[in-house]
Write an enzyme that holds these catalytic residues in place. Sequence first.
Site, PDB file in Angstrom:
ATOM      1  CG  HIS A  13      -0.454  25.696 -44.548  1.00  0.00           C
ATOM      2  ND1 HIS A  13      -0.438  24.760 -45.685  1.00  0.00           N
ATOM      3  CD2 HIS A  13       0.607  25.510 -43.879  1.00  0.00           C
ATOM      4  CE1 HIS A  13       1.361  24.172 -45.634  1.00  0.00           C
ATOM      5  NE2 HIS A  13       1.647  24.852 -44.559  1.00  0.00           N
ATOM      6  CG  HIS A 197       3.865  21.137 -46.998  1.00  0.00           C
ATOM      7  ND1 HIS A 197       2.720  20.303 -46.220  1.00  0.00           N
ATOM      8  CD2 HIS A 197       4.461  22.012 -45.714  1.00  0.00           C
ATOM      9  CE1 HIS A 197       2.717  21.638 -45.131  1.00  0.00           C
ATOM     10  NE2 HIS A 197       3.895  22.164 -44.684  1.00  0.00           N
ATOM     11  CD  GLU A 200       6.504  28.809 -47.988  1.00  0.00           C
ATOM     12  OE1 GLU A 200       6.282  29.457 -47.695  1.00  0.00           O
ATOM     13  OE2 GLU A 200       6.921  26.699 -47.449  1.00  0.00           O
ATOM     14  CG  ASP A 278       2.862  27.628 -42.993  1.00  0.00           C
ATOM     15  OD1 ASP A 278       2.902  26.834 -42.566  1.00  0.00           O
ATOM     16  OD2 ASP A 278       3.862  27.834 -43.720  1.00  0.00           O
TER      17      ASP A 278
END
Length: 344
Positions: A13, A197, A200, A278
């Site tokens: 990621h 995604h 989160e 990320d």
Amino acid sequence: MRPVATLPKAHLHLHFTGSMRHTTLVELAERDGVRLPTALVEDWPPQLSAADEKGWFRFQRLYDVARSVLRTEGDVRRLLREAAEDDRDDGSVWMEIQVDPSGYAGLFGGITAFTDLVLDAAREAERTAGIGIGVIIAANRTKHPLDARTLARLAAQYAGRGVIGFGLSNDERRGTTADFERAFAIARHAGLASLPHGGELRGPANIDACLTHLHADRLGHGVRSIEDPRLLKRIATAGIPLEVCPASNVSLGVYDTYQEVPVRELVAAGAQLGISADDPLLFGSRLAAQYSILRAAQSFTDDELAELARMSLRSARAPSDVVESGLKGIDAWLRTPDPEPPAD
């Protein structure tokens, strides 16, 4: 404790602009007279929070400013080369980097021309750094789903030629996940992995939508599956890996401390994880640092860190020989004697 930077691992990621070195950002900005906000210079890494729309807007604005310094073919090649070198130095044997070509199309002759450049630069970076690289074409969920279909068709053209998957990124609280179903169907039909995604900034309901409508093969983040035991069991049973990014989770205010990021709980529930960085440019720490965070904040042992690294390799869309070599390297890392503590 063995150095985590020598532990073989895969990086699953990683965003394109977010992979840029901070020193490169500053240098390119100075070259072209781009005035960077203090959060990207004196106050770097920036203090971030995405708990509300204002916080996400600030995060996105900083990201857009960083993207604006990439102006030449050489800049793109440099970014990929340096990202690969940084990953190699952090122990990565395989790097998956995701990019939305529409964000760069204006300067680089369109989405196809930019994708060609990225893939050629990735092959060049592989040779330079000595690690494997897979490219993920990612749509932006704040844009119209028809734009996502255009990118899915683009990604499909490059299936088997460096593009390994199709993603969906940006603010989870924007757009309706089900509206992107057709785009992901196009990508899956071409044999690309479904890598959205989810989980989160939003909770289990959006994870469920990613599984149901986008048929996710892997989930970007997914940490909030911990809030729904039945959903987490579904993920674990199906073997859907989660790309867990501790620095991102804390920097964006999903969790207040590194101790709260539910890595141990996810592992205990049987989930497969791919620990990732990320956006190192905005969060201030790269891949090996994520493993160091877990060692320091959650007391992960070397054996446990090695198992996380194994999970990352098994969850990667890497060639089998890369995975097998990486797994052997992890075993060799564990056979290395534990360094002696420093003398008093």
